[in-house]
Write a protein that holds these residues in place. Structure first.
Motif, PDB file in Angstrom:
ATOM      1  N   THR A 154       0.828  -1.195   0.000  1.00  0.00           N
ATOM      2  CA  THR A 154       0.000   0.000   0.000  1.00  0.00           C
ATOM      3  C   THR A 154       0.869   1.254   0.000  1.00  0.00           C
ATOM      4  O   THR A 154       0.582   2.222   0.687  1.00  0.00           O
ATOM      5  CB  THR A 154      -0.934   0.019   1.223  1.00  0.00           C
ATOM      6  OG1 THR A 154      -0.137   0.108   2.389  1.00  0.00           O
ATOM      7  CG2 THR A 154      -1.848  -1.197   1.265  1.00  0.00           C
ATOM      8  N   ASP A 155       1.939   1.229  -0.757  1.00  0.00           N
ATOM      9  CA  ASP A 155       2.760   2.431  -0.873  1.00  0.00           C
ATOM     10  C   ASP A 155       1.958   3.520  -1.558  1.00  0.00           C
ATOM     11  O   ASP A 155       1.273   3.279  -2.543  1.00  0.00           O
ATOM     12  CB  ASP A 155       4.013   2.155  -1.697  1.00  0.00           C
ATOM     13  CG  ASP A 155       5.037   1.351  -0.920  1.00  0.00           C
ATOM     14  OD1 ASP A 155       6.002   0.919  -1.535  1.00  0.00           O
ATOM     15  OD2 ASP A 155       4.854   1.158   0.296  1.00  0.00           O
ATOM     16  N   ARG A 156       2.078   4.718  -1.028  1.00  0.00           N
ATOM     17  CA  ARG A 156       1.376   5.828  -1.655  1.00  0.00           C
ATOM     18  C   ARG A 156       2.314   6.438  -2.694  1.00  0.00           C
ATOM     19  O   ARG A 156       3.524   6.484  -2.495  1.00  0.00           O
ATOM     20  CB  ARG A 156       0.909   6.828  -0.626  1.00  0.00           C
ATOM     21  CG  ARG A 156       2.023   7.459   0.153  1.00  0.00           C
ATOM     22  CD  ARG A 156       1.472   8.485   1.128  1.00  0.00           C
ATOM     23  NE  ARG A 156       2.555   9.245   1.675  1.00  0.00           N
ATOM     24  CZ  ARG A 156       3.098   9.028   2.858  1.00  0.00           C
ATOM     25  NH1 ARG A 156       2.611   8.095   3.633  1.00  0.00           N
ATOM     26  NH2 ARG A 156       4.097   9.755   3.273  1.00  0.00           N
ATOM     27  N   PRO A 157       1.765   6.940  -3.770  1.00  0.00           N
ATOM     28  CA  PRO A 157       2.597   7.442  -4.858  1.00  0.00           C
ATOM     29  C   PRO A 157       3.206   8.820  -4.612  1.00  0.00           C
ATOM     30  O   PRO A 157       4.133   9.210  -5.300  1.00  0.00           O
ATOM     31  CB  PRO A 157       1.633   7.500  -6.037  1.00  0.00           C
ATOM     32  CG  PRO A 157       0.283   7.622  -5.413  1.00  0.00           C
ATOM     33  CD  PRO A 157       0.355   6.916  -4.096  1.00  0.00           C
ATOM     34  N   VAL A 158       2.708   9.585  -3.643  1.00  0.00           N
ATOM     35  CA  VAL A 158       3.190  10.950  -3.386  1.00  0.00           C
ATOM     36  C   VAL A 158       3.264  11.201  -1.883  1.00  0.00           C
ATOM     37  O   VAL A 158       2.684  10.454  -1.091  1.00  0.00           O
ATOM     38  CB  VAL A 158       2.261  12.005  -4.029  1.00  0.00           C
ATOM     39  CG1 VAL A 158       2.237  11.892  -5.536  1.00  0.00           C
ATOM     40  CG2 VAL A 158       0.860  11.909  -3.469  1.00  0.00           C
ATOM     41  N   ASP A 159       3.965  12.257  -1.504  1.00  0.00           N
ATOM     42  CA  ASP A 159       4.062  12.641  -0.096  1.00  0.00           C
ATOM     43  C   ASP A 159       3.005  13.662   0.295  1.00  0.00           C
ATOM     44  O   ASP A 159       2.484  13.640   1.397  1.00  0.00           O
ATOM     45  CB  ASP A 159       5.447  13.216   0.200  1.00  0.00           C
ATOM     46  CG  ASP A 159       6.535  12.172   0.046  1.00  0.00           C
ATOM     47  OD1 ASP A 159       6.340  11.030   0.492  1.00  0.00           O
ATOM     48  OD2 ASP A 159       7.578  12.493  -0.554  1.00  0.00           O
ATOM     49  N   VAL A 160       2.722  14.624  -0.617  1.00  0.00           N
ATOM     50  CA  VAL A 160       1.761  15.687  -0.351  1.00  0.00           C
ATOM     51  C   VAL A 160       0.852  15.853  -1.560  1.00  0.00           C
ATOM     52  O   VAL A 160       1.320  15.866  -2.693  1.00  0.00           O
ATOM     53  CB  VAL A 160       2.461  17.045  -0.084  1.00  0.00           C
ATOM     54  CG1 VAL A 160       1.430  18.147   0.147  1.00  0.00           C
ATOM     55  CG2 VAL A 160       3.407  16.968   1.082  1.00  0.00           C
TER      56      VAL A 160
END
Length: 171
Positions: free
Chosen positions: A1-7
């Motif tokens: 479930t890695d997210r593609p962006v930080d913000v």
């Protein structure tokens, strides 16, 4: 479930999607994702709804480029940001549920109340640590306890809740 962006920089009003509903869905899917809501609409309801949906910050589109960069950096560090106009007006217009000084029994220690008052004065963890002559990790522990006791998910919501409950004096 890695997210593609930080913000994510989210607009409130978008052609096909509602920015506030999208913020809530992103928060549900990616609890650690930082979301900065921006809008040209200076409306109290947009601020309330954005915070309720889990936004880490709320800026007006007339924020200067330097202000936007500063806000992004603050959100990445874990702070919450709101354009001065909307949050000041929201806190002034929002009726306190209790008179200041008659603190509800939330189990906040005197030190936690002191930290909360400094949060409400817009001080960072580093500034609070320096002012109270404690470590930054001690401040983070207090902030986590405050958020838990106030049953909120962000520093910004803790500030809003403190004003709602009359835990701090309004200017």
């Amino acid at each position: 479930t890695d997210r593609p962006v930080d913000v994510v920089i989210m607009d409130v009003r978008m052609p096909r999607l509602d920015g506030i509903q999208t913020t809530a869905e992103l928060r549900r899917r990616f609890p650690d994702l930082k979301i900065l809501v921006i809008t040209s609409f200076d409306e109290d309801e947009a601020v309330r709804e954005s915070l309720a949906a889990g936004a880490n910050g709320f800026l007006l589109k007339d924020t200067s480029p330097d202000g936007l960069v500063d806000a992004l950096r603050a959100v990445l560090r874990g702070s919450s940001v709101v354009s001065p106009g909307p949050i000041t007006r929201l806190l002034r217009n929002e009726p306190a549920r209790r008179p200041a000084g008659s603190s509800p029994d939330l189990g906040l220690s005197p030190r936690e109340l002191e930290v909360l008052q400094l949060l409400c004065a817009a001080h960072s963890n580093t500034e609070i640590a320096q002012m109270l002559v404690v470590s930054e990790s001690t401040v983070k522990t207090h902030v986590s306890a405050i958020m838990s006791k106030l049953q909120v998910a962000s520093r910004l919501k803790a500030v809003v809740r403190a004003y709602e409950l009359g835990l701090v004096e309004r200017d």
